[in-house]
Structure formats: C-alpha cells, structure tokens
Enzyme design. Structure first.
Site, PDB file in Angstrom:
ATOM      1  N   PRO A   9      46.064  33.719  31.664  1.00 34.27           N
ATOM      2  CA  PRO A   9      47.048  34.154  30.665  1.00 34.27           C
ATOM      3  C   PRO A   9      48.039  35.199  31.179  1.00 34.27           C
ATOM      4  O   PRO A   9      47.676  36.093  31.945  1.00 34.27           O
ATOM      5  CB  PRO A   9      46.188  34.743  29.540  1.00 34.27           C
ATOM      6  CG  PRO A   9      44.868  35.024  30.162  1.00 34.27           C
ATOM      7  CD  PRO A   9      44.686  33.999  31.235  1.00 34.27           C
ATOM      8  N   TYR A  22      53.118  44.403  38.721  1.00 34.45           N
ATOM      9  CA  TYR A  22      53.015  43.049  39.286  1.00 34.45           C
ATOM     10  C   TYR A  22      54.200  42.645  40.165  1.00 34.45           C
ATOM     11  O   TYR A  22      54.151  41.591  40.806  1.00 34.45           O
ATOM     12  CB  TYR A  22      52.819  42.035  38.149  1.00 34.45           C
ATOM     13  CG  TYR A  22      51.575  42.311  37.327  1.00 34.45           C
ATOM     14  CD1 TYR A  22      50.307  42.176  37.899  1.00 34.45           C
ATOM     15  CD2 TYR A  22      51.652  42.740  35.999  1.00 34.45           C
ATOM     16  CE1 TYR A  22      49.159  42.457  37.177  1.00 34.45           C
ATOM     17  CE2 TYR A  22      50.512  43.015  35.260  1.00 34.45           C
ATOM     18  CZ  TYR A  22      49.268  42.876  35.850  1.00 34.45           C
ATOM     19  OH  TYR A  22      48.135  43.154  35.141  1.00 34.45           O
ATOM     20  N   ASN A  73      43.296  32.986  39.567  1.00 33.09           N
ATOM     21  CA  ASN A  73      43.513  34.313  38.990  1.00 33.09           C
ATOM     22  C   ASN A  73      43.279  34.134  37.491  1.00 33.09           C
ATOM     23  O   ASN A  73      44.139  33.613  36.779  1.00 33.09           O
ATOM     24  CB  ASN A  73      44.933  34.815  39.266  1.00 33.09           C
ATOM     25  CG  ASN A  73      45.143  36.236  38.750  1.00 33.09           C
ATOM     26  OD1 ASN A  73      44.333  36.747  37.984  1.00 33.09           O
ATOM     27  ND2 ASN A  73      46.237  36.863  39.158  1.00 33.09           N
ATOM     28  N   ALA A  76      43.353  38.316  32.466  1.00 29.45           N
ATOM     29  CA  ALA A  76      42.531  39.139  31.565  1.00 29.45           C
ATOM     30  C   ALA A  76      41.152  38.519  31.304  1.00 29.45           C
ATOM     31  O   ALA A  76      40.178  39.243  31.047  1.00 29.45           O
ATOM     32  CB  ALA A  76      43.275  39.359  30.254  1.00 29.45           C
ATOM     33  N   ARG A 106      42.379  50.603  38.288  1.00 27.52           N
ATOM     34  CA  ARG A 106      43.115  50.673  37.031  1.00 27.52           C
ATOM     35  C   ARG A 106      42.181  51.134  35.902  1.00 27.52           C
ATOM     36  O   ARG A 106      41.269  51.918  36.140  1.00 27.52           O
ATOM     37  CB  ARG A 106      43.769  49.315  36.753  1.00 27.52           C
ATOM     38  CG  ARG A 106      44.804  48.950  37.829  1.00 27.52           C
ATOM     39  CD  ARG A 106      45.464  47.608  37.554  1.00 27.52           C
ATOM     40  NE  ARG A 106      46.223  47.627  36.291  1.00 27.52           N
ATOM     41  CZ  ARG A 106      46.730  46.542  35.724  1.00 27.52           C
ATOM     42  NH1 ARG A 106      46.571  45.366  36.295  1.00 27.52           N
ATOM     43  NH2 ARG A 106      47.385  46.641  34.579  1.00 27.52           N
TER      44      ARG A 106
HETATM   45  C1  DQA Z   1      45.426  40.540  36.991  1.00 30.21           C
HETATM   46  C2  DQA Z   1      44.647  41.792  36.579  1.00 30.21           C
HETATM   47  C3  DQA Z   1      44.091  41.631  35.179  1.00 30.21           C
HETATM   48  O1  DQA Z   1      43.362  42.784  34.806  1.00 30.21           O
HETATM   49  C4  DQA Z   1      45.219  41.428  34.194  1.00 30.21           C
HETATM   50  O2  DQA Z   1      44.699  41.219  32.893  1.00 30.21           O
HETATM   51  C5  DQA Z   1      46.148  40.357  34.583  1.00 30.21           C
HETATM   52  C6  DQA Z   1      46.517  40.203  35.992  1.00 30.21           C
HETATM   53  C7  DQA Z   1      46.099  40.722  38.374  1.00 30.21           C
HETATM   54  O3  DQA Z   1      46.489  39.710  38.942  1.00 30.21           O
HETATM   55  O4  DQA Z   1      46.246  41.845  38.852  1.00 30.21           O
HETATM   56  O5  DQA Z   1      46.691  39.650  33.741  1.00 30.21           O
HETATM   57  O6  DQA Z   1      44.528  39.462  37.113  1.00 30.21           O
END
Ligand code: DQA
Length: 158
Positions: A9, A22, A73, A76, A106
């Site tokens: 997501p 990001y 990936n 969340a 984080r």
């Molecule tokens: C993520 C890290 C997760 O905690 C976050 O919810 C994301 C992106 C990352 O690629 O750093 O949506 O997976």
C-alpha cells in the site's frame, strides 16, 4: 527463471508521498530500472502493486508454480500482516523484502516486522537503490538454483 516484484500500500504514491523519507523517484522508474537488469540477465520479471492485503496474499499464492523468486515491499502491512507472512511461508520461495527507508530507525511500531522471519533476506534504508540490491541478491539466488539443478541432472545421467 521468473521474479515477481510485489509492492504494498501507498507505494503507488512514490514520488509524491513524504519525499523527505522516500525520495522523488516514482514506482514506474524503479520498475523500469529493475526490468532493464532483468532483461540484461535473461530473467523474466513481473510487477504487481496493491493497496489491499487480500490482493497481495492472492498474488503471493499465484507465484507458487509460476515464479522462482519474490521481491516484496509489503509497506505498512510489514508491521501488521500475519496473512502476508503466512502466504510467503506457504509458497516457500526465495523472497527478499525491501524497505526504502530504514524501518529500524523510525517509529517504534515500524520495528515490528511480521515478514522478515519468512524472507531469505531484507534490504532496508538504501532508498530506491535497495530494489537494485535486491535484484542483485535475487539473481545470485537464481544462479545458485540453476547450478544446483544442472548438477542434479549431471548426477542423474551418470
Ligand atoms: C516502507 C516502510 C513502511 O514502514 C511504510 O509503511 C511504507 C514504506 C519503506 O519502503 O520504507 O509504506 O515499507
């Protein structure tokens, strides 16, 4: 050999969402780079993104018998989804999880990781370059699988 890249997501919002975390790169650009590496190495690659947990589970299940490796990936859902973890365990394919950010540096809730224990390896905190590193890792795994298969064929013929 086929690799399936599964994106969870909000990753469709890369390039727009929280650029300070990001970066500016869009998902399509990341995928274009991965596709290039795959074709240079004679490997088939498929991309899938969904914001829905069940669709991600379905896609992982579809990999069974169809692909030899998964790069995921789970975004969340990494921190919450027993369903995605169970799906990865069920198909039992080499899987590399990627996180663009360093989830260990984080918020506390991002340190909880349901997925990592059922993955071959994790790549975290390298930005979008992490997908390239995951590709390198997966190509190495594919080479090892192929070499093992070839050795087995030679042994059977002897
Ligand atoms: C993520 C890290 C997760 O905690 C976050 O919810 C994301 C992106 C990352 O690629 O750093 O949506 O997976």
């Amino acid at each position: 050999m086929k690799i399936v890249v599964i994106q969870g997501p909000n990753l469709n919002m890369l390039g727009v969402r929280e650029q300070n975390i990001y970066g500016p790169m869009k998902l399509e650009q990341i995928h274009a780079q991965m596709k290039e590496v795959a074709s240079q190495n004679g490997v088939e690659i498929e991309f899938f993104q969904s914001n829905l947990e069940g669709e991600l589970v379905d896609k992982i299940q579809e990999c069974y018998g169809d692909a030899q490796g998964i790069i995921i990936n789970a975004a969340a859902y990494t921190h919450t989804s027993i369903a995605i973890r169970d799906a990865l365990a069920a198909v039992n394919l080499p899987a590399i999880e990627v996180h663009i950010s360093n989830i260990n540096r984080r918020e506390e809730f991002r340190k909880e990781n349901m997925i990592a224990p059922v993955c071959t390896s994790s790549v975290v905190g390298f930005g979008p370059f992490g997908y390239h590193l995951a590709m390198m890792g997966m190509l190495q795994i594919m080479n090892e699988i192929q070499a093992a298969q070839e050795a087995q064929t030679v042994q059977q013929q002897a």
